[in-house]
Design an enzyme around this catalytic site. Structure first.
Site, PDB file in Angstrom:
ATOM      1  CB  CYS A  11     -28.859 -32.425   6.261  1.00  0.00           C
ATOM      2  SG  CYS A  11     -27.043 -32.017   5.975  1.00  0.00           S
ATOM      3  NE  ARG A  12     -26.795 -34.498  -0.716  1.00  0.00           N
ATOM      4  CZ  ARG A  12     -27.343 -33.615  -1.321  1.00  0.00           C
ATOM      5  NH1 ARG A  12     -28.667 -33.283  -1.353  1.00  0.00           N
ATOM      6  NH2 ARG A  12     -26.623 -32.637  -1.561  1.00  0.00           N
TER       7      ARG A  12
END
Length: 105
Positions: A65-66
């Site tokens: 993810c981020r």
């Protein structure tokens, strides 16, 4: 399993049974994606679970993810669904040093 970027990319490079899974939002994906990643937004809730459950559980999943938080959650959900090998990218896309692809907008 949480892996550093170095371990994640080394393991991925040697793995012939791998799938890279991006669990970020569409807006985040528009900023770039790891090449050949499959995108399923974890914020879709039950929709995420339905889509992930359709994936081949015999594959090894490299999830990001981020920053590593949502992908860790995604790995936990996937493990509960019967996936044996899920690898979370610690630091996520925000610390990614490898290639980046851009989807057609």
């Amino acid at each position: 399993m949480d892996l550093s970027q170095k371990d994640w990319t080394e393991r991925l490079r040697k793995d012939n049974n791998s799938v890279v899974l991006d669990v970020r939002t569409k807006e985040e994906v528009n900023e770039g994606i790891i090449p050949n990643a499959v995108h399923i937004d974890i914020y879709r809730g039950q929709g995420f679970i339905y889509e992930v459950d359709e994936l081949d559980k015999s594959k090894n999943y490299y999830v990001y993810c981020r920053s590593g938080g949502r992908s860790a959650q995604a790995c936990a959900v996937m493990n509960k669904l019967g996936f044996k090998n899920t690898y979370n990218l610690v630091g996520g896309f925000s610390e990614w040093q490898g290639e980046v692809a851009f989807l057609d907008r």
